[in-house]
Each structure stands twice: as structure tokens, then as C-alpha cells.
Design a protein around this motif. Structure first.
Motif, PDB file in Angstrom:
ATOM      1  N   PHE A  46       0.863  -1.179   0.000  1.00  0.00           N
ATOM      2  CA  PHE A  46       0.000   0.000   0.000  1.00  0.00           C
ATOM      3  C   PHE A  46       0.897   1.226   0.000  1.00  0.00           C
ATOM      4  CE2 PHE A  46      -2.759   3.179   2.082  1.00  0.00           C
ATOM      5  CZ  PHE A  46      -3.887   3.067   1.282  1.00  0.00           C
ATOM      6  N   ARG A  47       0.683   2.128  -0.961  1.00  0.00           N
ATOM      7  CA  ARG A  47       1.545   3.309  -1.095  1.00  0.00           C
ATOM      8  C   ARG A  47       0.822   4.566  -0.627  1.00  0.00           C
ATOM      9  NH1 ARG A  47       4.014   4.541  -6.843  1.00  0.00           N
ATOM     10  NH2 ARG A  47       1.816   4.877  -7.364  1.00  0.00           N
ATOM     11  N   LEU A  48       1.485   5.299   0.272  1.00  0.00           N
ATOM     12  CA  LEU A  48       1.010   6.592   0.760  1.00  0.00           C
ATOM     13  C   LEU A  48       1.949   7.671   0.275  1.00  0.00           C
ATOM     14  CD1 LEU A  48       0.190   5.763   4.473  1.00  0.00           C
ATOM     15  CD2 LEU A  48      -1.431   6.768   2.883  1.00  0.00           C
ATOM     16  N   LYS A  49       1.392   8.774  -0.212  1.00  0.00           N
ATOM     17  CA  LYS A  49       2.208   9.904  -0.624  1.00  0.00           C
ATOM     18  C   LYS A  49       1.923  11.097   0.276  1.00  0.00           C
ATOM     19  CE  LYS A  49       2.628   8.705  -5.525  1.00  0.00           C
ATOM     20  NZ  LYS A  49       2.462   9.182  -6.923  1.00  0.00           N
ATOM     21  N   GLY A  50       2.936  11.955   0.455  1.00  0.00           N
ATOM     22  CA  GLY A  50       2.739  13.143   1.271  1.00  0.00           C
ATOM     23  C   GLY A  50       4.052  13.689   1.775  1.00  0.00           C
ATOM     24  N   ASP A  51       3.968  14.750   2.586  1.00  0.00           N
ATOM     25  CA  ASP A  51       5.190  15.310   3.170  1.00  0.00           C
ATOM     26  C   ASP A  51       5.568  14.487   4.403  1.00  0.00           C
ATOM     27  OD1 ASP A  51       3.505  16.186   5.241  1.00  0.00           O
ATOM     28  OD2 ASP A  51       3.274  18.167   4.344  1.00  0.00           O
ATOM     29  N   PHE A  52       6.725  14.797   4.961  1.00  0.00           N
ATOM     30  CA  PHE A  52       7.296  13.969   6.031  1.00  0.00           C
ATOM     31  C   PHE A  52       6.379  13.888   7.244  1.00  0.00           C
ATOM     32  CE2 PHE A  52       9.877  13.547   9.894  1.00  0.00           C
ATOM     33  CZ  PHE A  52      10.542  12.369   9.613  1.00  0.00           C
ATOM     34  N   ASP A  53       5.836  15.025   7.680  1.00  0.00           N
ATOM     35  CA  ASP A  53       5.034  14.998   8.900  1.00  0.00           C
ATOM     36  C   ASP A  53       3.711  14.259   8.695  1.00  0.00           C
ATOM     37  OD1 ASP A  53       5.114  17.775   7.518  1.00  0.00           O
ATOM     38  OD2 ASP A  53       3.087  17.684   8.337  1.00  0.00           O
ATOM     39  N   LEU A  94       3.247  11.671   6.590  1.00  0.00           N
ATOM     40  CA  LEU A  94       3.579  10.250   6.580  1.00  0.00           C
ATOM     41  C   LEU A  94       3.914   9.753   7.978  1.00  0.00           C
ATOM     42  CD1 LEU A  94       5.730  10.193   3.325  1.00  0.00           C
ATOM     43  CD2 LEU A  94       3.381   9.395   3.585  1.00  0.00           C
ATOM     44  N   ASP A  95       4.620  10.570   8.739  1.00  0.00           N
ATOM     45  CA  ASP A  95       4.978  10.198  10.110  1.00  0.00           C
ATOM     46  C   ASP A  95       3.729   9.978  10.959  1.00  0.00           C
ATOM     47  OD1 ASP A  95       6.740   9.664  12.187  1.00  0.00           O
ATOM     48  OD2 ASP A  95       6.824  11.747  12.832  1.00  0.00           O
ATOM     49  N   ALA A  96       2.709  10.815  10.733  1.00  0.00           N
ATOM     50  CA  ALA A  96       1.478  10.686  11.514  1.00  0.00           C
ATOM     51  C   ALA A  96       0.739   9.387  11.198  1.00  0.00           C
ATOM     52  CB  ALA A  96       0.574  11.881  11.230  1.00  0.00           C
ATOM     53  N   TYR A  97       0.864   8.886   9.971  1.00  0.00           N
ATOM     54  CA  TYR A  97       0.166   7.663   9.589  1.00  0.00           C
ATOM     55  C   TYR A  97       0.882   6.388  10.035  1.00  0.00           C
ATOM     56  CZ  TYR A  97      -3.089  10.120   6.472  1.00  0.00           C
ATOM     57  OH  TYR A  97      -4.068  10.918   5.961  1.00  0.00           O
ATOM     58  N   THR A  98       2.166   6.484  10.384  1.00  0.00           N
ATOM     59  CA  THR A  98       2.949   5.289  10.666  1.00  0.00           C
ATOM     60  C   THR A  98       2.341   4.390  11.750  1.00  0.00           C
ATOM     61  OG1 THR A  98       4.982   6.365   9.949  1.00  0.00           O
ATOM     62  CG2 THR A  98       5.215   4.453  11.378  1.00  0.00           C
ATOM     63  N   PRO A  99       1.983   4.912  12.935  1.00  0.00           N
ATOM     64  CA  PRO A  99       1.413   4.021  13.961  1.00  0.00           C
ATOM     65  C   PRO A  99       0.136   3.336  13.498  1.00  0.00           C
ATOM     66  CG  PRO A  99       2.041   6.135  14.911  1.00  0.00           C
ATOM     67  CD  PRO A  99       2.115   6.298  13.428  1.00  0.00           C
ATOM     68  N   LEU A 100      -0.712   4.074  12.742  1.00  0.00           N
ATOM     69  CA  LEU A 100      -1.967   3.492  12.278  1.00  0.00           C
ATOM     70  C   LEU A 100      -1.715   2.339  11.320  1.00  0.00           C
ATOM     71  CD1 LEU A 100      -5.033   3.477  12.116  1.00  0.00           C
ATOM     72  CD2 LEU A 100      -4.887   5.289  10.387  1.00  0.00           C
ATOM     73  N   LEU A 101      -0.711   2.468  10.456  1.00  0.00           N
ATOM     74  CA  LEU A 101      -0.405   1.387   9.516  1.00  0.00           C
ATOM     75  C   LEU A 101      -0.058   0.102  10.258  1.00  0.00           C
ATOM     76  CD1 LEU A 101       1.633   3.449   6.919  1.00  0.00           C
ATOM     77  CD2 LEU A 101      -0.479   2.203   6.438  1.00  0.00           C
ATOM     78  N   GLU A 118       7.039   9.416  -0.207  1.00  0.00           N
ATOM     79  CA  GLU A 118       6.040   8.374  -0.041  1.00  0.00           C
ATOM     80  C   GLU A 118       6.555   7.282   0.878  1.00  0.00           C
ATOM     81  OE1 GLU A 118       6.497   5.511  -3.902  1.00  0.00           O
ATOM     82  OE2 GLU A 118       5.716   7.534  -4.291  1.00  0.00           O
ATOM     83  N   VAL A 119       5.624   6.462   1.348  1.00  0.00           N
ATOM     84  CA  VAL A 119       5.956   5.297   2.157  1.00  0.00           C
ATOM     85  C   VAL A 119       5.231   4.101   1.571  1.00  0.00           C
ATOM     86  CG1 VAL A 119       5.510   4.186   4.392  1.00  0.00           C
ATOM     87  CG2 VAL A 119       6.475   6.473   4.327  1.00  0.00           C
ATOM     88  N   TRP A 120       5.929   2.965   1.476  1.00  0.00           N
ATOM     89  CA  TRP A 120       5.317   1.701   1.084  1.00  0.00           C
ATOM     90  C   TRP A 120       5.100   0.870   2.338  1.00  0.00           C
ATOM     91  CZ3 TRP A 120       7.610  -0.697  -4.016  1.00  0.00           C
ATOM     92  CH2 TRP A 120       7.486   0.236  -5.050  1.00  0.00           C
ATOM     93  N   ALA A 121       3.865   0.440   2.538  1.00  0.00           N
ATOM     94  CA  ALA A 121       3.518  -0.407   3.682  1.00  0.00           C
ATOM     95  C   ALA A 121       3.225  -1.815   3.173  1.00  0.00           C
ATOM     96  CB  ALA A 121       2.305   0.160   4.406  1.00  0.00           C
ATOM     97  N   TYR A 122       3.852  -2.800   3.801  1.00  0.00           N
ATOM     98  CA  TYR A 122       3.737  -4.191   3.367  1.00  0.00           C
ATOM     99  C   TYR A 122       2.734  -4.927   4.247  1.00  0.00           C
ATOM    100  CZ  TYR A 122       7.914  -3.248   0.610  1.00  0.00           C
ATOM    101  OH  TYR A 122       8.801  -2.737  -0.296  1.00  0.00           O
ATOM    102  N   PHE A 123       1.696  -5.487   3.618  1.00  0.00           N
ATOM    103  CA  PHE A 123       0.637  -6.214   4.309  1.00  0.00           C
ATOM    104  C   PHE A 123       0.576  -7.654   3.799  1.00  0.00           C
ATOM    105  CE2 PHE A 123      -0.652  -1.858   4.902  1.00  0.00           C
ATOM    106  CZ  PHE A 123      -1.335  -1.832   6.114  1.00  0.00           C
ATOM    107  N   PRO A 124       0.209  -8.607   4.649  1.00  0.00           N
ATOM    108  CA  PRO A 124       0.065  -9.989   4.191  1.00  0.00           C
ATOM    109  C   PRO A 124      -1.132 -10.188   3.264  1.00  0.00           C
ATOM    110  CG  PRO A 124      -0.555  -9.795   6.493  1.00  0.00           C
ATOM    111  CD  PRO A 124       0.045  -8.483   6.098  1.00  0.00           C
ATOM    112  N   GLU A 125      -2.121  -9.262   3.364  1.00  0.00           N
ATOM    113  CA  GLU A 125      -3.267  -9.336   2.469  1.00  0.00           C
ATOM    114  C   GLU A 125      -3.870  -7.943   2.312  1.00  0.00           C
ATOM    115  OE1 GLU A 125      -5.994 -11.993   4.274  1.00  0.00           O
ATOM    116  OE2 GLU A 125      -6.392 -10.713   6.004  1.00  0.00           O
ATOM    117  N   ARG A 126      -4.659  -7.772   1.250  1.00  0.00           N
ATOM    118  CA  ARG A 126      -5.290  -6.483   1.021  1.00  0.00           C
ATOM    119  C   ARG A 126      -6.434  -6.255   2.010  1.00  0.00           C
ATOM    120  NH1 ARG A 126      -5.596  -4.169  -5.009  1.00  0.00           N
ATOM    121  NH2 ARG A 126      -3.537  -4.785  -5.754  1.00  0.00           N
ATOM    122  N   LEU A 127      -6.540  -4.997   2.433  1.00  0.00           N
ATOM    123  CA  LEU A 127      -7.591  -4.605   3.368  1.00  0.00           C
ATOM    124  C   LEU A 127      -8.234  -3.321   2.867  1.00  0.00           C
ATOM    125  CD1 LEU A 127      -5.441  -4.874   6.613  1.00  0.00           C
ATOM    126  CD2 LEU A 127      -7.031  -6.613   5.798  1.00  0.00           C
TER     127      LEU A 127
END
Length: 252
Positions: free
Chosen positions: A4-11, A13-20, A34-43
């Protein structure tokens, strides 16, 4: 493994990290903007991103394989599976647990600045500690290091990182208003508007002659930080820029 790819500025993306991680991400990879988040399955995720269509490959293992050690001043930041034979002080972190793995320009610059300014026995505060990397580095330099973060979820990971590295900084959920200064050095990898808002608190937290090491600042927003700090009587000591990111050192 699904990405799952998220785009945005540093702050952002940083705010979304715990939720991911709360939603089940097994790892994160920081890329420019951007940040790429690796999941075992799509949600179904309540986030403004997109699922990537990638070849049927084990992308988490590929990411682990391609992730390289990072040198920053006297330090080298390693994942647990890396081997290293150099003389640098090792900081071993499990990537993806929280922002701050040494692979972002702001973290590298902060590590190098800490190495320049920290002396054994100093009280050092890492504000917004995340993975704990900056508090760990300060402790390895002989400081009496502390780290606080408003996100309670990152603290167990930061404590585990500190244990792995054989140091014991004080790490806890908290804010700048709740710490017990004064400190010789305050390091914060946040963002420009927040640095500006916290400037009066920075002045209260530091001892006379104490130093701020601030990064997470986009070059175009640097004036916000400078104006706020100089209004509080801080004196500029050092500036460094890597790409679009700036690190500032100011003295009280």
C-alpha cells in the motif's frame, strides 16, 4: 505480500505510521515523498493511498535483502540481519517499527549533529523519539539521554531497540510540557510549523548555553523556524541541508 503506497510530506507520513502498524502492516519502506507499507493481504484502509500492482514476489524479503547499512558520523545503523566489520558504533534497529531508521536524510543529519555536540554526562532530550534512535545515539555518546513521544504505541519498540543496543535512555510517552529540564541539548526531528510553535517551550527546556538540534524542516519552510527561535533569543550556530531537508543548530 501486498504493498500500500502513501504519498505526502514527512510529517503527514509520520502521523500515519502508527496506524499502519495497528492495521496489520508488517514493514514500512521510506521513499522520497512516499511510504510503502507491506501487508500480508489487502484490506479496506481508511487512508488516502493506493494498492500497487506488483509482480508475484516476496516484496518484504526483497526489501530486507536490499536494505543497506547506513553510516552517519561515528555511527552505522544496521538491521538485525546485517553484518558489519567497520569501527563505527553500531545502532541496531528493526526497520519498520517506527520512523527513524537512519535511511532518511533528517535522521542521518541529526545523528551526525549529535556526534558533534554531545559530551559525556550531558542531559539530552530526544523530543518525538519514534524508534528511539536519537536517544540511543546520545546514550552511546555517554549522555544522560531521555526520549518522549506523544504516541504511546512507539515506546515499547523504542525500549526494545535500546535494550538490543545495550543502553538505557529514559523513554516514555510524553510532551515537551511534561519533561523535567533543564537539558544541555534538545534534539527534535519534527516539522517546521511544529518547531515554530514549540519555540517558547524549547527555551524553557534548555539550560543557559544549551543547544537545539532541529530537523525535519523543509528548506522552503525554514524561515518559520528561524523567526520563531530568534524571537525567543536563540542564536544560530550551524545549518546543514541535504536535498530539500534542513538541519539547524541554535544556542540559548
Amino acid at each position: 505480500m501486498h504493498v500500500f503506497r502513501l504519498k505526502g510530506d514527512f510529517d503527514t507520513l509520520d502521523a500515519y505510521t502508527p496506524l499502519l502498524f495497528d492495521l496489520g502492516a508488517r514493514g514500512l519502506e521510506e521513499k522520497p515523498g512516499e511510504v510503502w507499507a507491506y501487508f500480508p493481504e489487502r484490506l479496506e484502509l481508511p487512508l488516502p493511498g493506493e494498492w500497487l500492482e506488483l509482480p508475484d514476489t516476496d516484496w518484504l524479503e526483497a526489501w530486507r535483502r536490499d536494505l543497506k547499512p547506513v553510516k552517519a558520523g561515528p555511527f552505522v545503523v544496521l538491521a538485525p540481519w546485517h553484518e558489519w566489520t567497520g569501527d563505527e558504533q553500531r545502532i541496531v534497529l528493526e526497520p519498520g517499527m517506527a520512523f527513524g531508521t537512519g535511511h532518511h536524510e533528517t535522521t542521518r543529519m541529526a545523528l551526525e549533529a549529535l556526534a558533534q555536540h554531545v559530551q559525556p554526562g550531558m542531559r539530552v532530550l530526544d523530543l518525538g523519539t519514534g524508534s528511539g534512535i536519537l536517544a540511543i545515539a546520545a546514550a552511546k555518546l555517554g549522555a544522560e539521554a531521555e526520549g518522549v513521544d506523544i504516541d504511546a504505541a512507539v515506546i515499547p519498540h523504542a525500549l526494545e531497540n535500546a535494550r538490543i543496543n545495550g543502553v538505557s535512555p529514559r523513554l516514555a510517552e510524553g510532551t515537551l510540557e511534561g519533561v523535567s529540564g533543564p537539558y544541555a541539548i534538545l534534539v527534535a526531528n519534527l516539522y517546521a510549523e511544529l518547531h515554530g510553535w514549540l519555540a517558547p517551550g524549547y527555551a524553557r527546556a534548555l539550560e543557559p548555553g544549551g543547544k537545539l538540534i532541529l530537523t525535519g524542516i523543509l528548506a522552503e519552510r525554514e524561515p518559520i523556524v528561524r523567526e520563531a527561535l530568534e524571537a525567543e533569543g536563540f542564536t544560530p550556530q550551524q545549518r546543514r541541508q541535504e536535498g530539500e531537508w534542513v538541519l539547524l543548530v541554535y544556542q540559548r
